[in-house]
Design an enzyme around this catalytic site. Sequence first.
Site, PDB file in Angstrom:
ATOM      1  N   TYR A  77       0.839  -1.187   0.000  1.00  0.00           N
ATOM      2  CA  TYR A  77       0.000   0.000   0.000  1.00  0.00           C
ATOM      3  C   TYR A  77       0.886   1.253   0.000  1.00  0.00           C
ATOM      4  CZ  TYR A  77      -3.540  -3.389   1.508  1.00  0.00           C
ATOM      5  OH  TYR A  77      -4.374  -4.480   1.607  1.00  0.00           O
ATOM      6  N   HIS A 144       0.101 -12.284   1.246  1.00  0.00           N
ATOM      7  CA  HIS A 144      -0.747 -11.376   0.473  1.00  0.00           C
ATOM      8  C   HIS A 144      -1.134 -11.967  -0.886  1.00  0.00           C
ATOM      9  CE1 HIS A 144      -1.250  -6.728  -0.265  1.00  0.00           C
ATOM     10  NE2 HIS A 144      -2.371  -7.392  -0.482  1.00  0.00           N
TER      11      HIS A 144
END
Length: 347
Positions: A77, A144
């Site tokens: 992010y 992830h």
Amino acid sequence: MPLPPTYVEGFHDKESVLQMEYTDLGKTGLKVSKLSFGGGPLGGAVTYGEYLEEEAINTVREAIRKGINYIDTAPAYGQGRSEELLGKALAGVPRKAYYISTKVSRYGRHWSEMFDRSEDRILSGFDQSLKYLGLDYVDIVIVHDVEFGPMEQILNESIPAAAKLIKQNKARHLGISAYPIPPMCEIIEKSTIPIEVIISYSRDLIFDNTLQEYIPFFETRNIGIINAAITGMGILTLEGPPAWHPASPELKAICKQAAEYAKVKGVELSKLSVGHSLEQPGAHSYLVGMTERKILKKNLNALKGLSEEEKFILREIKQIFFNSGKNLCWEGKEISAYKKFLESNNS
């Protein structure tokens, strides 16, 4: 309702904490708030657009003070920006007051190097995450986006590397995340290392109840279920989704029409979406990205439930715009969509 283990006298708004619902997150021993804090928008411009740093910091602190006790972020992010912002926001907040997860094996913006599932990269990347966060450990380490594979490396190298972080006391529990749910089920069945938590996202929406089909699978294994992005990564908002959003132009157009219809009726589609998801059974916590206190306030209000008028408008919207009888999603398309966006952005 008793106070959760994360309650800190003198820091929390006790009345707000008492009004929050808390649930045992599978077999982790963590008791998480029904509404949790997503760090995706804190990544900045490339993900969800810019924000005011001071306001975002105050939003994080206010969320915890009001009883939200679970935060999720990732190095992907904003190339660590989300973790850095959270590190600033959490400075001075009692460590007992929150649980936090970050992710491994997805880094950077260039498609060719984004997914590095190797042990060396995971271990070094995680140390950088802890540095950004200003923490000695996180409560959950998440592998992830497992749908991007390769499956064999995830099973044989990535998950063992994450487990090593737990042995080193840098993390406490192990999880995986993905948009399609079957790859997570496959990993849970095949992994020799127990998976304790899954993060599913953009499910249990007004137009997609796919997660409900798999709740029994996770429940029988006592796995913690986090349901994230319950506005569909912005597609169920008046502002609309970011440019990289993998939904089809047709679905984006339908959602835009639904948002405009809700506006005419005097309500925000985002509130209806959040309210709808919060009423679905099965998930232990619902993860929502927030960068402003006014958004936090709206989401905390949604916990109280929709009014009868809002429920009526929601039923209208489902009937008018999402009455196809099938789930609407972008499963199978998200990988090519992300790849195309990243390559065009870095050409």
